[in-house]
Structure formats: structure tokens, C-alpha cells
Design a protein around this motif. Sequence first.
Motif, PDB file in Angstrom:
ATOM      1  N   ALA A 279       0.847  -1.212   0.000  1.00  0.00           N
ATOM      2  CA  ALA A 279       0.000   0.000   0.000  1.00  0.00           C
ATOM      3  C   ALA A 279       0.871   1.246   0.000  1.00  0.00           C
ATOM      4  O   ALA A 279       1.726   1.416   0.882  1.00  0.00           O
ATOM      5  CB  ALA A 279      -0.889   0.013   1.243  1.00  0.00           C
ATOM      6  N   PRO A 280       0.684   2.150  -0.985  1.00  0.00           N
ATOM      7  CA  PRO A 280       1.376   3.436  -0.935  1.00  0.00           C
ATOM      8  C   PRO A 280       0.947   4.186   0.329  1.00  0.00           C
ATOM      9  O   PRO A 280      -0.216   4.096   0.722  1.00  0.00           O
ATOM     10  CB  PRO A 280       0.873   4.175  -2.184  1.00  0.00           C
ATOM     11  N   LEU A 281       1.870   4.890   0.981  1.00  0.00           N
ATOM     12  CA  LEU A 281       1.524   5.632   2.198  1.00  0.00           C
ATOM     13  C   LEU A 281       1.175   7.073   1.837  1.00  0.00           C
ATOM     14  O   LEU A 281       1.929   7.735   1.105  1.00  0.00           O
ATOM     15  CB  LEU A 281       2.686   5.587   3.192  1.00  0.00           C
ATOM     16  N   GLU A 282       0.063   7.533   2.364  1.00  0.00           N
ATOM     17  CA  GLU A 282      -0.452   8.853   1.981  1.00  0.00           C
ATOM     18  C   GLU A 282      -0.705   9.702   3.224  1.00  0.00           C
ATOM     19  O   GLU A 282      -0.821   9.189   4.335  1.00  0.00           O
ATOM     20  CB  GLU A 282      -1.741   8.680   1.184  1.00  0.00           C
ATOM     21  N   HIS A 283      -0.828  10.988   2.996  1.00  0.00           N
ATOM     22  CA  HIS A 283      -1.123  11.929   4.090  1.00  0.00           C
ATOM     23  C   HIS A 283      -2.227  12.858   3.616  1.00  0.00           C
ATOM     24  O   HIS A 283      -2.209  13.328   2.477  1.00  0.00           O
ATOM     25  CB  HIS A 283       0.142  12.745   4.427  1.00  0.00           C
ATOM     26  N   LEU A 284      -3.201  13.069   4.481  1.00  0.00           N
ATOM     27  CA  LEU A 284      -4.293  13.996   4.154  1.00  0.00           C
ATOM     28  C   LEU A 284      -4.881  14.518   5.453  1.00  0.00           C
ATOM     29  O   LEU A 284      -5.135  13.730   6.375  1.00  0.00           O
ATOM     30  CB  LEU A 284      -5.388  13.244   3.372  1.00  0.00           C
ATOM     31  N   VAL A 285      -5.032  15.816   5.561  1.00  0.00           N
ATOM     32  CA  VAL A 285      -5.705  16.357   6.747  1.00  0.00           C
ATOM     33  C   VAL A 285      -6.707  17.428   6.333  1.00  0.00           C
ATOM     34  O   VAL A 285      -6.374  18.337   5.582  1.00  0.00           O
ATOM     35  CB  VAL A 285      -4.728  16.965   7.786  1.00  0.00           C
ATOM     36  N   VAL A 286      -7.913  17.290   6.805  1.00  0.00           N
ATOM     37  CA  VAL A 286      -8.937  18.315   6.587  1.00  0.00           C
ATOM     38  C   VAL A 286      -8.935  19.178   7.844  1.00  0.00           C
ATOM     39  O   VAL A 286      -9.326  18.725   8.914  1.00  0.00           O
ATOM     40  CB  VAL A 286     -10.319  17.666   6.336  1.00  0.00           C
ATOM     41  N   ARG A 287      -8.446  20.415   7.697  1.00  0.00           N
ATOM     42  CA  ARG A 287      -8.297  21.262   8.889  1.00  0.00           C
ATOM     43  C   ARG A 287      -9.558  22.066   9.175  1.00  0.00           C
ATOM     44  O   ARG A 287      -9.719  22.617  10.249  1.00  0.00           O
ATOM     45  CB  ARG A 287      -7.083  22.187   8.738  1.00  0.00           C
ATOM     46  N   GLU A 288     -10.470  22.198   8.202  1.00  0.00           N
ATOM     47  CA  GLU A 288     -11.730  22.906   8.459  1.00  0.00           C
ATOM     48  C   GLU A 288     -12.767  21.893   8.981  1.00  0.00           C
ATOM     49  O   GLU A 288     -12.512  20.689   8.948  1.00  0.00           O
ATOM     50  CB  GLU A 288     -12.208  23.577   7.177  1.00  0.00           C
ATOM     51  N   PRO A 289     -13.919  22.350   9.493  1.00  0.00           N
ATOM     52  CA  PRO A 289     -14.886  21.413  10.071  1.00  0.00           C
ATOM     53  C   PRO A 289     -15.212  20.240   9.141  1.00  0.00           C
ATOM     54  O   PRO A 289     -15.350  20.404   7.933  1.00  0.00           O
ATOM     55  CB  PRO A 289     -16.112  22.294  10.316  1.00  0.00           C
ATOM     56  N   TRP A 290     -15.337  19.060   9.744  1.00  0.00           N
ATOM     57  CA  TRP A 290     -15.540  17.817   8.993  1.00  0.00           C
ATOM     58  C   TRP A 290     -17.017  17.597   8.672  1.00  0.00           C
ATOM     59  O   TRP A 290     -17.480  16.455   8.580  1.00  0.00           O
ATOM     60  CB  TRP A 290     -15.013  16.621   9.808  1.00  0.00           C
ATOM     61  N   PHE A 291     -17.794  18.651   8.555  1.00  0.00           N
ATOM     62  CA  PHE A 291     -19.219  18.489   8.256  1.00  0.00           C
ATOM     63  C   PHE A 291     -19.735  19.752   7.577  1.00  0.00           C
ATOM     64  O   PHE A 291     -19.168  20.838   7.747  1.00  0.00           O
ATOM     65  CB  PHE A 291     -20.025  18.210   9.538  1.00  0.00           C
ATOM     66  N   ARG A 292     -20.784  19.530   6.807  1.00  0.00           N
ATOM     67  CA  ARG A 292     -21.553  20.665   6.295  1.00  0.00           C
ATOM     68  C   ARG A 292     -22.995  20.221   6.369  1.00  0.00           C
ATOM     69  O   ARG A 292     -23.341  19.156   5.831  1.00  0.00           O
ATOM     70  CB  ARG A 292     -21.172  20.999   4.858  1.00  0.00           C
ATOM     71  N   GLY A 293     -23.821  20.991   7.043  1.00  0.00           N
ATOM     72  CA  GLY A 293     -25.235  20.620   7.171  1.00  0.00           C
ATOM     73  C   GLY A 293     -25.374  19.269   7.834  1.00  0.00           C
ATOM     74  O   GLY A 293     -24.877  19.049   8.947  1.00  0.00           O
ATOM     75  N   ARG A 294     -25.993  18.327   7.134  1.00  0.00           N
ATOM     76  CA  ARG A 294     -26.291  17.006   7.699  1.00  0.00           C
ATOM     77  C   ARG A 294     -25.357  15.916   7.162  1.00  0.00           C
ATOM     78  O   ARG A 294     -25.698  14.737   7.197  1.00  0.00           O
ATOM     79  CB  ARG A 294     -27.745  16.631   7.371  1.00  0.00           C
ATOM     80  N   ILE A 295     -24.216  16.318   6.618  1.00  0.00           N
ATOM     81  CA  ILE A 295     -23.274  15.346   6.053  1.00  0.00           C
ATOM     82  C   ILE A 295     -21.897  15.573   6.695  1.00  0.00           C
ATOM     83  O   ILE A 295     -21.427  16.712   6.774  1.00  0.00           O
ATOM     84  CB  ILE A 295     -23.207  15.485   4.516  1.00  0.00           C
ATOM     85  N   ALA A 296     -21.282  14.488   7.170  1.00  0.00           N
ATOM     86  CA  ALA A 296     -20.003  14.609   7.881  1.00  0.00           C
ATOM     87  C   ALA A 296     -19.031  13.544   7.387  1.00  0.00           C
ATOM     88  O   ALA A 296     -19.436  12.541   6.783  1.00  0.00           O
ATOM     89  CB  ALA A 296     -20.234  14.436   9.383  1.00  0.00           C
ATOM     90  N   ILE A 297     -17.748  13.760   7.649  1.00  0.00           N
ATOM     91  CA  ILE A 297     -16.731  12.739   7.388  1.00  0.00           C
ATOM     92  C   ILE A 297     -15.935  12.484   8.670  1.00  0.00           C
ATOM     93  O   ILE A 297     -15.863  13.358   9.542  1.00  0.00           O
ATOM     94  CB  ILE A 297     -15.750  13.137   6.258  1.00  0.00           C
ATOM     95  N   ALA A 298     -15.330  11.294   8.763  1.00  0.00           N
ATOM     96  CA  ALA A 298     -14.547  10.955   9.953  1.00  0.00           C
ATOM     97  C   ALA A 298     -13.542   9.873   9.582  1.00  0.00           C
ATOM     98  O   ALA A 298     -13.592   9.303   8.495  1.00  0.00           O
ATOM     99  CB  ALA A 298     -15.486  10.461  11.052  1.00  0.00           C
TER     100      ALA A 298
END
Length: 391
Positions: A279-298
Amino acid sequence: MSAVRKVLVQGGGIGGLTLATALAQRGIEVDVVEASGPEAVLGVGLNLPNNALSALEKIGVRDTCLQAGFPFEPLVIWNAASVQVSAIPPPQGRYGSPSNTAISRPLYSGILRDAAEKAGARIITGATIWEMIEDGDGVEVELATWTGKRTPPLRRENAAGHRYDLVVGFDGVRSRIREHLFADAYTPRFTGFASWRVTMPRPADLTHIAFAMCKDVKAVLTPINADQMYVGLVTPEPGNPRHASSDFTRLLHERMRGFSGLLGELRDAITDGHQISYAPLEHLVVREPWFRGRIAIAGDAAHTSPPHLAQGAAMAVEDAVTLAAALQQHSALPAALHAWFTRRRDRALFVADMSLALLKQETGTELTAEEEDLVELGIPGAQARLAQEAY
Ligand SMILES: Cc1cc2nc3c(=O)[nH]c(=O)nc-3n(C[C@H](O)[C@H](O)[C@H](O)COP(=O)(O)OP(=O)(O)OC[C@H]3O[C@@H](n4cnc5c(N)ncnc54)[C@H](O)[C@@H]3O)c2cc1C
């Protein structure tokens, strides 16, 4: 009163199944759509640090994981000839003993899946979201059949729409829910390194994680039960090549050629008969809120990092149990999501950024000023922070 009555989770991996269990145990109706079929190959093994075990206790599976896994305390550092040169003692903190338990991934997934089903969550495999339309008081969702990572899903003719109070994307580093929320603002960045893993018999005296560097190649041995361990390798892979799986054994031998002692013997024992995962190793960070309205990520959808602190899946289960708690504590959804994100952001992003900094430090890659500050902490300092801070 809870902020939600019915939730859809996209992604039945480690975080998604934990969230489904935690919500269903609170009487919230949960559907999980998971792309893979029920017989999917689930990977090799992983370490559960004690903060992950604490989060798993909240959904009642800590003891089952302890029984299925291999508990251990210090991390041991070897030289390239497999001779121990030092050890990192377990961090003192709020999460108790054992400080680590490594476990086979298929077993771990099975435990989480059983827990989710027992709690009453509905798991729909081979499926994904086709379309989401959000209005003032819900999200209308149409499902589709998953056809593969590189092919579009197949819309289901005459499929009934489903209505949810909240949709959560626990759909991993290539999250389509993240793409829905933020378009192409966040894409995983290849670190220049990849991970190789293979399950092998455990030598009787390998009773803890041992790792060794040989130039810019890192080897890690992790016991996962009485009989087995996994051999992990992190190697530079400039240009992110797509290796044919028929070349895996030869390439692994080449990349491990600088190791001797037990690591050399293990290298020589790896044959085409072993199942090698790459598996290639990756980096990703979402620094703003992890949701908009009724949809979120985690989980990995919001923060992905190389495995250098063995905390990625731990962060996913922490995200899951804290989200379920916030949804129960707050009657208004925006307040619940805001409180959850505020609680999680710094800790999860610290793990992602620190893990990348450690990879760069170990491999002699140039560090940014922020990364210089992080590596000053070292693995013991980072572990101490994670062990002392509440999730
Ligand atoms: C080599 C390596 C070693 C690691 N070792 C450790 C370790 O020792 N300890 C640790 O804590 N972490 C470790 N991690 C990190 C850990 O694996 C991840 O952080 C963790 O799996 C994230 O959980 P998740 O639920 O967010 O995502 P995942 O576990 O990746 O689950 C995502 C799920 O979503 C599904 N999915 C994806 N797209 C869709 C879609 N469009 N529709 C429906 N379903 C979808 C996938 O099939 C998958 O089941 C390691 C990672 C790597 C690469």
C-alpha cells in the motif's frame, strides 16, 4: 433527546462499524453501506494502542479484542542485524494496561461487524451512495451497486429512496463523501513511501513490536497472536509505481537485502506462496470542520497518515465513539457536530502530522519548521501526549 433518529454510514471499515454499533446501542436506527462484499480481503494485522481499547470498551468489545489479540508493553528497537539496541517503555497515562494489543485485521473486523449487527445496525454490502439530496430537515439518499474502485457504481432501477437525519462518510482515504463536501480541495498526498506486509509464524521470543532501520528502509515485526506475527516494511517508492503482484516477492527480497539476523532469515523465508500486501503511504488532513449541514466525514476520510504511531485506526474508533456521544448529548445537530469536531480536531490532526514528520525524520527527508518542532517530541513524547490527553 438525541440530535438524530436515523443515520446512514458510508463505509463499514473500522470506524464505520464502531459508529454503527455505538449509535444502534443508543437506540438510533443505523444503516451502513459498504462497498466490499462480505468475503472481502481485510488486510493483515494492526496494533490497538490502549486509547483504542478504551474507546472499544464503550461499545463492549474490549475484552473480545484482548482475547483475540496479542497484548504487549514496550516497543523494542533493533539494528539492521536484528540485535536490540534500545526500547521505548510504555507511556504512563489514563488508559491503563496493556499499553498495546496487536490483532489480525480479519478477526478485528469480524468482532466489530458482529457487534454492529448484534446492536441492530443494518449492513448493506456491495453498495454505495448514488445520490444525496439534503433539505432543511433530512437527507434523501439513493443507493447504487458498487462495481469497483475505478468503475462508476450502477444505479439501481426503481430503488426506493431512504431518508436520514445524518449521513457520515467513514469511507476511507479516497472518500467520496469528502469529495461531495469539499470537491477537490483535499486529495491524499503520496509520501514517497509504501508499506509491505506479510503474515508469518511468530518466533516464541517475539513478544512485542520490534522495529529496525536499514538506511531509509524500516522493518517492523508485530506479534498478532500466539502463532502469528506480521512483517511490515516501509520503503521509498519514488514516483509511486504500480508493481505487479507477481513481482512482490522479488521486490520485497531486494528491499530487505540490507537486513541480517532474524530479519534476514525472514526475508529469505518469504516465497511466492505468501500473501503480500502493498500500500502506498499517503497523508491527508482536513483542517476545516468535517461536516456541512447534515453530512459529515470521519476517520481516514478526514485524516490519514503513515502508520508511524500505529494510531490511525485508533483515531477512527475515537472519532466514532465521540460522535455517537455528541449526537446523544445535544438535541440540535449543528451543536452536536460542532462540539464533536472541536473535541477531535487537534488530537486527530496531531497524529496525522506527527506520523508524517516521523516518517520524514527516519528517512532523512527534509522537514518543515512545524515538523522540526514535532520530531523534537519523538515517539515517547508523542505517545505520552496521546496517553495523557482525553479523547
Ligand atoms: C500499513 C498500515 C499499517 C497500519 N497500522 C495501524 C496500526 O497498527 N494501528 C492503527 O491504529 N492504525 C493503523 N493503520 C491505519 C488504519 O488502517 C486506518 O487509519 C483505519 O483503517 C481507518 O479506519 P476508517 O474506518 O476511517 O477507514 P477504513 O478502515 O479504510 O474503512 C473504509 C471503508 O469504507 C469502504 N468504502 C470506501 N469507499 C466507499 C464507498 N464509496 N462506498 C461504500 N463504502 C466505501 C471501504 O471498503 C472500507 O471498508 C495502518 C495503516 C496502514 C496503511
